[in-house]
Write an enzyme that holds these catalytic residues in place. Structure first.
Site, PDB file in Angstrom:
ATOM      1  N   LYS A  22       0.852  -1.411   0.188  1.00  0.00           N
ATOM      2  CA  LYS A  22       0.272   0.225   0.463  1.00  0.00           C
ATOM      3  C   LYS A  22       0.698   1.476   0.134  1.00  0.00           C
ATOM      4  O   LYS A  22       0.923   2.421  -0.541  1.00  0.00           O
ATOM      5  CB  LYS A  22      -1.247  -0.131   0.998  1.00  0.00           C
ATOM      6  CG  LYS A  22      -2.300   1.108   1.497  1.00  0.00           C
ATOM      7  CD  LYS A  22      -2.449   0.953   2.130  1.00  0.00           C
ATOM      8  CE  LYS A  22      -2.782   0.246   3.606  1.00  0.00           C
ATOM      9  NZ  LYS A  22      -2.488   2.435   4.550  1.00  0.00           N
ATOM     10  N   ARG A  27       1.693   6.169  -3.481  1.00  0.00           N
ATOM     11  CA  ARG A  27       3.562   7.000  -4.124  1.00  0.00           C
ATOM     12  C   ARG A  27       3.537   6.719  -5.249  1.00  0.00           C
ATOM     13  O   ARG A  27       3.795   8.115  -6.027  1.00  0.00           O
ATOM     14  CB  ARG A  27       5.129   6.166  -3.695  1.00  0.00           C
ATOM     15  CG  ARG A  27       4.455   7.325  -1.780  1.00  0.00           C
ATOM     16  CD  ARG A  27       5.713   6.171  -0.923  1.00  0.00           C
ATOM     17  NE  ARG A  27       6.489   6.424   0.657  1.00  0.00           N
ATOM     18  CZ  ARG A  27       5.561   5.942   1.142  1.00  0.00           C
ATOM     19  NH1 ARG A  27       4.711   5.622   1.657  1.00  0.00           N
ATOM     20  NH2 ARG A  27       5.769   6.645   2.550  1.00  0.00           N
ATOM     21  N   ARG A  98      -7.635  13.352  13.167  1.00  0.00           N
ATOM     22  CA  ARG A  98      -6.633  13.241  12.756  1.00  0.00           C
ATOM     23  C   ARG A  98      -6.346  14.338  12.564  1.00  0.00           C
ATOM     24  O   ARG A  98      -6.100  15.722  10.936  1.00  0.00           O
ATOM     25  CB  ARG A  98      -6.314  11.738  12.020  1.00  0.00           C
ATOM     26  CG  ARG A  98      -7.052  10.927  12.159  1.00  0.00           C
ATOM     27  CD  ARG A  98      -6.556  10.246  11.586  1.00  0.00           C
ATOM     28  NE  ARG A  98      -4.885   9.076  10.570  1.00  0.00           N
ATOM     29  CZ  ARG A  98      -4.595   8.425   9.777  1.00  0.00           C
ATOM     30  NH1 ARG A  98      -5.838   7.761   9.552  1.00  0.00           N
ATOM     31  NH2 ARG A  98      -3.560   7.962  10.414  1.00  0.00           N
ATOM     32  N   SER A 145       5.961  10.881   8.725  1.00  0.00           N
ATOM     33  CA  SER A 145       6.916  11.034   7.468  1.00  0.00           C
ATOM     34  C   SER A 145       6.056  10.887   6.528  1.00  0.00           C
ATOM     35  O   SER A 145       6.793  11.767   5.459  1.00  0.00           O
ATOM     36  CB  SER A 145       7.611  10.301   7.416  1.00  0.00           C
ATOM     37  OG  SER A 145       6.949   8.267   7.068  1.00  0.00           O
ATOM     38  N   GLN A 146       4.591  10.577   6.873  1.00  0.00           N
ATOM     39  CA  GLN A 146       4.034  11.334   5.185  1.00  0.00           C
ATOM     40  C   GLN A 146       4.025  12.747   4.717  1.00  0.00           C
ATOM     41  O   GLN A 146       3.851  13.144   3.586  1.00  0.00           O
ATOM     42  CB  GLN A 146       2.562  10.233   5.854  1.00  0.00           C
ATOM     43  CG  GLN A 146       3.136   9.125   4.944  1.00  0.00           C
ATOM     44  CD  GLN A 146       1.488   8.555   6.034  1.00  0.00           C
ATOM     45  OE1 GLN A 146       0.531   9.185   5.642  1.00  0.00           O
ATOM     46  NE2 GLN A 146       1.244   7.000   6.095  1.00  0.00           N
ATOM     47  N   ASP A 290       4.243   1.029  12.953  1.00  0.00           N
ATOM     48  CA  ASP A 290       3.266  -0.180  12.099  1.00  0.00           C
ATOM     49  C   ASP A 290       2.371  -1.858  12.417  1.00  0.00           C
ATOM     50  O   ASP A 290       2.316  -2.655  12.314  1.00  0.00           O
ATOM     51  CB  ASP A 290       2.763   0.062  10.536  1.00  0.00           C
ATOM     52  CG  ASP A 290       2.459   1.572   9.955  1.00  0.00           C
ATOM     53  OD1 ASP A 290       1.658   1.812  10.742  1.00  0.00           O
ATOM     54  OD2 ASP A 290       2.376   1.839   8.706  1.00  0.00           O
ATOM     55  N   ARG A 364      -5.568  -3.021  11.713  1.00  0.00           N
ATOM     56  CA  ARG A 364      -4.272  -3.541  11.648  1.00  0.00           C
ATOM     57  C   ARG A 364      -4.741  -4.499  13.102  1.00  0.00           C
ATOM     58  O   ARG A 364      -4.457  -4.745  13.531  1.00  0.00           O
ATOM     59  CB  ARG A 364      -3.450  -2.659  11.978  1.00  0.00           C
ATOM     60  CG  ARG A 364      -2.914  -2.024  10.738  1.00  0.00           C
ATOM     61  CD  ARG A 364      -0.665  -1.825  10.977  1.00  0.00           C
ATOM     62  NE  ARG A 364      -0.979  -0.705   9.875  1.00  0.00           N
ATOM     63  CZ  ARG A 364      -0.998  -1.655   8.161  1.00  0.00           C
ATOM     64  NH1 ARG A 364      -0.931  -3.243   8.518  1.00  0.00           N
ATOM     65  NH2 ARG A 364      -0.140  -1.241   7.143  1.00  0.00           N
ATOM     66  N   LYS A 388      -9.381  -2.328   4.146  1.00  0.00           N
ATOM     67  CA  LYS A 388      -8.178  -0.520   4.145  1.00  0.00           C
ATOM     68  C   LYS A 388      -6.825  -0.564   3.458  1.00  0.00           C
ATOM     69  O   LYS A 388      -6.376  -0.791   2.942  1.00  0.00           O
ATOM     70  CB  LYS A 388      -8.446  -0.434   6.000  1.00  0.00           C
ATOM     71  CG  LYS A 388      -7.293   0.720   5.549  1.00  0.00           C
ATOM     72  CD  LYS A 388      -7.487   1.874   7.371  1.00  0.00           C
ATOM     73  CE  LYS A 388      -7.214   3.120   6.805  1.00  0.00           C
ATOM     74  NZ  LYS A 388      -6.058   3.610   5.923  1.00  0.00           N
TER      75      LYS A 388
END
Length: 407
Positions: A22, A27, A98, A145-146, A290, A364, A388
């Site tokens: 993903k 990206r 968020r 970091s996104q 993650d 997750r 997801k």
């Protein structure tokens, strides 16, 4: 959909084809929108990637990305530099809780026009695409970091590229390096020296097929299954030994929990090491947050302790993952405590059976707890949330002998 998971055997053998990463897919989808002559192969079939692709191809004024955090960050940057396009970027109720302010402020430094539709610092946001000529920006380095990847991905199309100064300790470096490596694969020049990232402008790239490696985060659940099984040999496709994905650290992490890994012809073979004994593990997951949920559940199932640090970004994920872990693990009988960036699990041999695990709209949570069914029957609430990132997850559990009863 609530699923009762149980299995009658703990000797696992299967070959599993895991969907494309993903992280890489999203990206590359953005880069394909900037450079349409790129062709993509083995892309993720996750909800997040489908939402991302739809948003990039569509012309709607309101773009709803639901629960897809990566899409929210990447599309904020994409629409900010998409001259002449105006959109309102929104998402689920959780997405509207968020934070996005750090990225918005960075883009505003460059001249982007972004305003908040509701609460300051949070989606939904209104973006009026601009031609960006400024090239220097500073951003806190200890956030997602996104944000940094979002800026880097759109940089080649900016007139003067970008120079990003990272302030403070850098989080999730492998994901930043993944972004830069994908740019390099398209012969876009980058530098990452000290705390400064430079991406140089490039208006056109040569036609190229970009093949996405399978998702290492998704592989984590099979590492957990092998660790918890009596015996196991699971083959996963398609994986590279020198992966761009930070979660490939699983190989070394799970070696400490009795899982041996080897690569053969783009497959990853996981095998249980017999008679492996140990009492506790300690990991800094600053670069790989993650996989924290998976590791904690594995340790609990093995009856060993663990101490995990570097978890500060988990509080702004699909849910507050640290608090969610504490609540659900406690229901199972775990002795667990958390801080803002760490987690401590005290060893116990007792696992309460038939416990309902709430998933908090977090894929997750569902997948990390599933391997525990090798030890006791367990109920996963809203099990469909796995789509997801890994829509085929429950089918693949069937291949390993799992019995799933819909409640």
């Amino acid at each position: 959909m609530n699923l009762l998971l149980q299995t009658t055997h703990s000797n696992l053998k299967a070959q599993i084809a895991v969907t494309g990463s993903k992280s890489e897919t999203n990206r590359l989808l953005l880069l394909k929108a900037l450079f349409p002559n790129i062709t993509l192969a083995n892309t993720s079939n996750s909800d997040d990637s489908e939402v991302m692709e739809k948003a990039l191809k569509g012309n709607d004024e309101i773009v709803d990305i639901h629960h897809a955090g990566t899409a929210m960050r990447f599309l904020t940057a994409f629409f900010a530099v998409n001259e002449g396009r105006e959109v309102v970027l929104t998402g689920s109720q959780r997405m509207q809780e968020r934070p996005i302010k750090v990225l918005v402020e960075a883009l505003r430094q460059l001249g982007a026009q972004i305003t908040y539709e509701k609460e300051e610092g949070y989606p939904p946001i209104r973006i009026k695409g601009q031609k960006i000529t400024a090239s220097k920006v500073s951003i806190p380095a200890n956030v997602s970091s996104q944000y940094i990847s979002a800026l880097s991905l759109v940089a080649p199309k900016l007139e003067n590229g970008i120079e990003i100064t990272l302030v403070g300790d850098i989080t999730s470096v492998p994901y930043i390096k993944m972004t830069l490596a994908l740019l390099n694969d398209l012969e876009i020049q980058t530098k990452f020296e000290g705390n400064v990232i430079t991406v140089y402008p490039k208006q056109e790239v040569e036609s190229k097929v970009m093949t996405v490696e399978s998702d290492w985060s998704s592989a984590s659940y099979f590492f957990s299954l092998v660790a918890l099984a009596d015996s196991a040999s699971i083959t996963l496709t398609s994986y590279k030994e020198n992966s761009l994905q930070g979660d490939s650290a699983l190989v070394e992490i799970y070696k400490e929990m009795g899982v041996n890994s080897r690569f053969e012809n783009n497959t990853l073979i996981l095998e249980k090491e017999p008679n492996f004994n140990f009492e506790s593990v300690t990991f800094d997951l600053n670069n790989t947050p993650d996989i924290a949920q998976t590791i904690v559940v594995t340790c609990f199932g093995l009856g060993i302790g663990c101490y995990l640090t570097g978890l500060h970004t988990l509080k702004i994920k699909e849910t507050d993952r640290l608090e969610a872990l504490r609540i659900e693990m406690t229901k199972l009988g775990a002795n667990i405590s958390v801080t803002n960036d760490s987690l401590t699990l005290i060893p116990t041999d007792n696992i309460n059976p038939n416990i309902k695990i709430a998933t908090y709209n977090d894929h997750r949570m569902a997948m990390a707890f599933a391997p525990l069914a090798l030890k006791v029957p367990i109920i996963i609430e809203n099990a469909e949330v796995v789509s997801k990132s890994y829509p085929d997850f429950w089918n693949d559990m069937n291949k390993l002998g799992y019995n799933e009863t819909e409640l």
